[in-house]
Design a protein around this motif. Structure first.
Motif, PDB file in Angstrom:
ATOM      1  N   UNK A 147       0.824  -1.220   0.000  1.00 57.33           N
ATOM      2  CA  UNK A 147       0.000   0.000   0.000  1.00 57.33           C
ATOM      3  C   UNK A 147       0.851   1.261   0.000  1.00 57.33           C
ATOM      4  N   UNK A 148       1.918   1.246   0.779  1.00 56.98           N
ATOM      5  CA  UNK A 148       2.797   2.422   0.841  1.00 56.98           C
ATOM      6  C   UNK A 148       3.429   2.690  -0.524  1.00 56.98           C
ATOM      7  N   UNK A 149       3.824   1.629  -1.211  1.00 52.16           N
ATOM      8  CA  UNK A 149       4.450   1.785  -2.527  1.00 52.16           C
ATOM      9  C   UNK A 149       3.472   2.366  -3.534  1.00 52.16           C
ATOM     10  N   UNK A 150       2.238   1.868  -3.527  1.00 54.67           N
ATOM     11  CA  UNK A 150       1.224   2.363  -4.464  1.00 54.67           C
ATOM     12  C   UNK A 150       0.891   3.826  -4.191  1.00 54.67           C
ATOM     13  N   UNK A 151       0.811   4.190  -2.911  1.00 54.32           N
ATOM     14  CA  UNK A 151       0.522   5.585  -2.577  1.00 54.32           C
ATOM     15  C   UNK A 151       1.641   6.498  -3.058  1.00 54.32           C
ATOM     16  N   UNK A 152       2.867   6.008  -2.945  1.00 54.40           N
ATOM     17  CA  UNK A 152       4.011   6.791  -3.408  1.00 54.40           C
ATOM     18  C   UNK A 152       3.937   7.007  -4.922  1.00 54.40           C
ATOM     19  N   UNK A 208     -13.600  -3.487 -12.855  1.00 58.46           N
ATOM     20  CA  UNK A 208     -13.354  -2.386 -11.918  1.00 58.46           C
ATOM     21  C   UNK A 208     -12.306  -2.718 -10.861  1.00 58.46           C
ATOM     22  N   UNK A 209     -11.548  -3.800 -11.043  1.00 57.46           N
ATOM     23  CA  UNK A 209     -10.562  -4.149 -10.028  1.00 57.46           C
ATOM     24  C   UNK A 209      -9.479  -5.054 -10.601  1.00 57.46           C
ATOM     25  N   UNK A 210      -8.366  -5.069  -9.918  1.00 64.17           N
ATOM     26  CA  UNK A 210      -7.308  -6.038 -10.171  1.00 64.17           C
ATOM     27  C   UNK A 210      -7.210  -6.895  -8.922  1.00 64.17           C
ATOM     28  N   UNK A 211      -7.601  -8.154  -9.054  1.00 65.43           N
ATOM     29  CA  UNK A 211      -7.615  -9.049  -7.904  1.00 65.43           C
ATOM     30  C   UNK A 211      -6.323  -9.859  -7.861  1.00 65.43           C
ATOM     31  N   UNK A 212      -5.716  -9.946  -6.667  1.00 71.10           N
ATOM     32  CA  UNK A 212      -4.513 -10.762  -6.476  1.00 71.10           C
ATOM     33  C   UNK A 212      -4.844 -11.852  -5.464  1.00 71.10           C
ATOM     34  N   UNK A 213      -4.603 -13.092  -5.862  1.00 69.51           N
ATOM     35  CA  UNK A 213      -4.915 -14.216  -4.985  1.00 69.51           C
ATOM     36  C   UNK A 213      -3.716 -15.140  -4.852  1.00 69.51           C
ATOM     37  N   UNK A 228      -6.569   1.198  -5.549  1.00 72.07           N
ATOM     38  CA  UNK A 228      -5.927   1.962  -6.627  1.00 72.07           C
ATOM     39  C   UNK A 228      -4.963   1.125  -7.456  1.00 72.07           C
ATOM     40  N   UNK A 229      -4.698  -0.104  -7.051  1.00 73.47           N
ATOM     41  CA  UNK A 229      -3.770  -0.966  -7.789  1.00 73.47           C
ATOM     42  C   UNK A 229      -4.284  -1.227  -9.207  1.00 73.47           C
ATOM     43  N   UNK A 230      -5.613  -1.126  -9.396  1.00 72.00           N
ATOM     44  CA  UNK A 230      -6.193  -1.390 -10.717  1.00 72.00           C
ATOM     45  C   UNK A 230      -5.655  -0.427 -11.781  1.00 72.00           C
ATOM     46  N   UNK A 231      -5.212   0.765 -11.361  1.00 71.56           N
ATOM     47  CA  UNK A 231      -4.698   1.742 -12.323  1.00 71.56           C
ATOM     48  C   UNK A 231      -3.303   1.389 -12.822  1.00 71.56           C
ATOM     49  N   UNK A 232      -2.646   0.441 -12.189  1.00 75.89           N
ATOM     50  CA  UNK A 232      -1.267   0.092 -12.538  1.00 75.89           C
ATOM     51  C   UNK A 232      -1.150  -1.332 -13.065  1.00 75.89           C
ATOM     52  N   UNK A 233      -2.284  -1.879 -13.515  1.00 76.18           N
ATOM     53  CA  UNK A 233      -2.305  -3.265 -13.984  1.00 76.18           C
ATOM     54  C   UNK A 233      -1.314  -3.514 -15.115  1.00 76.18           C
ATOM     55  N   UNK A 234      -1.375  -2.700 -16.153  1.00 80.40           N
ATOM     56  CA  UNK A 234      -0.506  -2.914 -17.315  1.00 80.40           C
ATOM     57  C   UNK A 234       0.964  -2.752 -16.955  1.00 80.40           C
ATOM     58  N   UNK A 235       1.268  -1.811 -16.040  1.00 80.66           N
ATOM     59  CA  UNK A 235       2.661  -1.600 -15.620  1.00 80.66           C
ATOM     60  C   UNK A 235       3.175  -2.801 -14.831  1.00 80.66           C
ATOM     61  N   UNK A 236       2.327  -3.359 -13.988  1.00 79.72           N
ATOM     62  CA  UNK A 236       2.709  -4.546 -13.207  1.00 79.72           C
ATOM     63  C   UNK A 236       2.961  -5.724 -14.126  1.00 79.72           C
ATOM     64  N   UNK A 237       2.065  -5.929 -15.113  1.00 77.34           N
ATOM     65  CA  UNK A 237       2.240  -7.032 -16.065  1.00 77.34           C
ATOM     66  C   UNK A 237       3.534  -6.852 -16.855  1.00 77.34           C
ATOM     67  N   UNK A 238       3.808  -5.626 -17.277  1.00 77.39           N
ATOM     68  CA  UNK A 238       5.041  -5.363 -18.041  1.00 77.39           C
ATOM     69  C   UNK A 238       6.271  -5.694 -17.195  1.00 77.39           C
ATOM     70  N   UNK A 239       6.235  -5.333 -15.911  1.00 79.95           N
ATOM     71  CA  UNK A 239       7.366  -5.637 -15.035  1.00 79.95           C
ATOM     72  C   UNK A 239       7.579  -7.148 -14.920  1.00 79.95           C
TER      73      UNK A 239
END
Length: 570
Positions: A147-152, A208-213, A228-239
Motif C-alpha cells: 500500500x505504501x508503494x502504491x501511494x508513493x 473495476x478491479x485487479x484481484x490478487x490471490x 488503486x492498484x487497478x490503475x497500474x495493472x498494465x505496468x505490473x504485467x510489463x514488469x
C-alpha cells in the motif's frame, strides 16, 4: 524503548514464571548486540509467551496492550492515518473515540513521536503497547500489501502532472521513480507469497478491479491490496514480463516464461504464464522450490504403500503411472522416485513441459511444440541415447502413449502421469486412446493415484467433541475401523494457519499393483470398476481408506478427506 531500571521488567517476568532466570540472562546478553527491547527479544527467542510478556509490561507502564493479531481495527481509525505515515513511524491506528486516536506503538514512551503524530493527524494521541512485528503485519493486513508503494506512485504521478507544463525533465524523473516503485511493489508481492507459503500467485483483471490471490495449501485466498492498484495493472504485467524475459509488446497471445529469485534465504524458480482476457492480461505465477519434498518418506506414504513403491521402482522395465488432477503432486512423487534410484550406474532421461525440478545427474529435456519438439519426438530420440530409466511428464495422446509403452517393452523403466480419478481409471484411459489391450497388459507394472490433503495446524489442534465424533462415525459408511477409543482432531483456527485450521499438506495414495489376474482383465477389456474391485480384494487401499487412516492418526480431518476424494469410499 527507553525505560529506567531495565531489569525491573525482567524481574517481573521471572517472578510471574513467564520466563526463567537463565533465559532472561540469555535475552539480556542478546539484547546488547541487537539493541531491541528485552520483551521483544525474549519473544523472538521463543522463551516467553508474547501475550503474557506484553501484558506484564503493560501493567508496569500503565499503558494498555493492543493484541493486533486477535483484535480488529476500526476502519475510521485507518482513514485518519495515511499508510505512508503508519509505515514511516511504525504505528498502527486501532480506535478513535471522541477525537482521540488510539495508536499501537512499539515504543509508547516516545513522546517526540506522539508530538509529531498530533501535528500530522491533527488529533489527540493515546499510545497503546504492541510488538513491532505485529504492527508491520497489521499494516499489511489492513492497508494492503504494498500500500505504501502504491501511494508513493500516485503521489509522484500527481506531482508529474502538476509540473508537466513547466519542466519535462521533472516528469521523466517522476516516471523513473514510478518504475522503481512498481519494481518494489512486484517484489513485495513475491516476498509476501513466500512468507505465506503460497504455491501460486494470480493477478486477475476485472472491469473495476485487479484481484490478487494466493493459493495456500491448495485453497485460494484473496490478498488485501489497495483499490488503486487497478490503475497500474498494465505496468505490473510489463514488469513481470521483463523479469520472465517475455515480449512486453505482445498483448494478444499467451506467453510463458520463468523467473529466478532469492527470498528468505531460498532460491526460487517461478513459472510464469500470461493469458489475454477481456479486461487485460491475467498472470499466473507457479512457485517451484528445490526444497520441496523429493524424498519418498516425506510424501505421506503409508508404510505398506512405501514398501510397494520402493519395490516397483527397482524393476528393470515396465511403466509406472501416477494419476490425479492438476496440482495433486504427481510430478513431485515421480521426482522423489527418480531421486531414490538415481546413481552413476544408470542413465536417466526426463522430458517435461515444463521442467519443474533440477535433478543432478539426470538429463532433462524441455518440450517446445513451436519448433516441433513434442513429447513423441523427444521420446524417439531419447531411445537412441541408451537410457535405463525415462520419465515422460504427461501422456496426453495416442502417439506419446504408444511410444512410452513400447519403450517399456524394449527393456526400459518408464515413469509418467495421467489425468484420471483413480488408479484403475488409467487402464480405461489408455484403451480409450487406442492402445491395444495386450500392449497395456504387458507393459504396466504399477498405477498410483494420489491427492493432497491439508494437515491440521499443530498450533491450534484440538480434540473434537463427542457429538462431532458420532457424526464422523455415522458418515464413515461402514468402513471397519475401531473408533470407540480413538481421539479425533481438528484445527480451531489461528493466526499461523490463517484461521483455516490447516497448515501444510500431505499425500493420500492408492497403489494398484498389476498382477497376472489384473493383466487378464485388461486383455478382456474389463471395466475400471471391476479392476478396482479385484485390486481391493488383493489388498489395495483406496484413496478414501488411506485418507481415513490419516484422520485416525490425527493428521487431517474427515471433511478434508471427503473434499479431495469426493466420497470415493468404495
Amino acid at each position: 524503548m527507553q525505560i529506567e531500571n531495565k531489569p525491573l521488567i525482567g524481574q517481573i517476568l521471572v517472578k510471574e514464571n513467564i520466563v526463567s532466570a537463565d533465559n532472561l540472562e540469555k535475552g539480556l546478553y542478546l539484547q546488547k548486540n541487537t539493541g531491541d527491547f528485552i520483551c521483544a527479544t525474549l519473544v523472538k527467542l521463543g522463551v516467553s509467551d508474547k501475550e503474557k510478556t506484553f501484558l506484564a509490561l503493560s501493567r508496569q507502564l500503565t499503558i494498555p496492550y493492543a493484541n493486533l493479531a486477535n483484535n480488529s481495527v476500526n476502519p475510521k481509525a485507518l482513514e485518519k492515518v495515511a499508510v505512508n505515515i503508519a509505515s514511516h513511524y511504525r504505528i498502527m491506528p486501532v480506535e478513535i473515540r471522541d477525537d482521540t486516536l488510539y495508536v499501537a506503538m512499539a515504543d509508547p514512551l516516545d513522546t517526540c513521536l506522539q508530538d509529531d503524530l498530533r501535528l500530522l493527524i491533527n488529533a489527540e494521541i493515546r499510545p497503546l503497547l504492541s510488538m513491532e512485528e505485529d504492527i508491520f503485519e497489521a499494516i499489511r493486513k489492513y492497508y494492503g500489501v504494498g500500500a505504501e508503494t502504491i501511494e508513493k506512485i500516485i503521489t509522484n504521478g500527481l506531482a508529474a502532472k502538476e509540473h508537466n507544463s513547466e519542466n519535462k525533465k521533472i516528469e521523466d524523473t517522476s516516471l523513473a521513480s514510478e518504475d522503481a516503485s512498481i519494481i518494489k511493489f512486484v517484489n513485495q508481492i513475491l516476498q509476501e507469497a513466500v512468507h505465506e507459503r503460497a504455491t501460486d500467485i494470480h493477478f486477475e483483471p476485472f472491469q473495476d478491479e485487479l484481484r490478487i490471490r494466493f493459493r495456500i495449501d491448495g485453497i485460494l485466498y484473496e490478498i488485501n491490496v489497495p483499490d488503486s492498484i487497478k490503475h497500474f495493472h498494465s505496468t505490473i504485467v510489463s514488469r513481470i514480463k521483463i523479469m520472465a524475459q517475455m515480449n512486453i509488446a505482445e498483448h494478444r497471445l499467451p506467453q510463458d516464461g520463468r523467473i529466478k529469485i532469492k527470498a528468505e534465504g531460498e532460491e526460487l524458480d517461478l513459472r510464469v504464464s500470461v493469458l489475454p482476457t477481456s479486461f487485460g492480461e491475467a498472470v499466473h505465477i507457479r512457485r517451484l522450490s528445490s526444497r520441496f519434498f523429493l524424498e519418498l518418506e516425506k510424501l505421506g506414504l503409508a508404510e505398506g504403500n512405501l514398501k510397494l513403491i520402493e519395490m516397483v521402482i527397482q524393476k528393470p522395465h515396465g511403466v509406472i503411472f501416477v494419476t490425479g488432477p492438476t496440482g495433486s503432486g504427481k510430478s513431485t512423487t515421480l521426482y522423489a522416485a527418480l531421486s531414490r534410484i538415481n546413481s552413476k550406474a544408470i542413465k536417466i532421461i526426463n522430458i517435461e513441459d515444463p521442467i519443474e525440478y533440477q535433478l543432478h545427474g539426470v538429463n532433462q529435456l524441455q518440450v517446445n511444440p513451436q519448433i516441433g519438439f513434442t513429447f513423441a519426438t523427444a521420446l524417439r530420440h531419447m531411445l537412441r541415447h541408451d537410457p535405463d530409466v525415462m520419465m515422460v511428464g504427461e501422456v496426453r495422446d495416442y502417439e506419446t502413449a504408444e511410444i512410452t509403452i513400447r519403450a517399456a517393452l524394449t527393456g526400459h523403466l518408464v515413469f509418467s502421469t495421467l489425468h484420471t480419478n483413480d488408479a484403475a481409471g488409467a487402464v480405461t484411459r489408455l484403451l480409450d486412446m487406442g492402445i491395444e489391450p495386450f500392449l497395456v497388459s504387458s507393459s504396466l507394472e504399477c498405477l498410483v493415484a494420489q491427492r493432497l490433503v491439508r494437515v491440521i495446524c499443530p498450533k491450534c489442534k484440538e480434540e473434537i467433541s463427542s457429538a462431532k465424533k458420532q457424526e464422523f462415525i455415522r458418515q464413515t459408511k461402514g468402513i471397519k475401523m475401531d473408533l470407540a477409543d480413538t481421539p479425533l482432531y481438528e484445527g480451531r483456527g489461528c493466526k499461523d494457519c490463517r484461521f483455516s485450521g490447516y497448515r501444510g499438506r500431505t499425500g493420500i495414495h492408492e497403489i494398484l499393483m498389476v498382477n497376472e489376474t489384473i493383466r487378464e482383465m485388461i486383455i478382456a477389456r474389463a471395466s475400471a470398476q471391476a479392476i478396482k474391485q479385484r485390486a481391493m480384494s488383493d489388498g489395495m487401499r483406496t484413496l478414501h481408506y488411506d485418507g481415513m487412516q490419516k484422520v485416525l492418526a490425527g493428521i487431517t480431518t474427515f471433511s478434508e478427506v471427503i473434499r479431495v476424494t469426493q466420497e470415493d469410499s468404495e
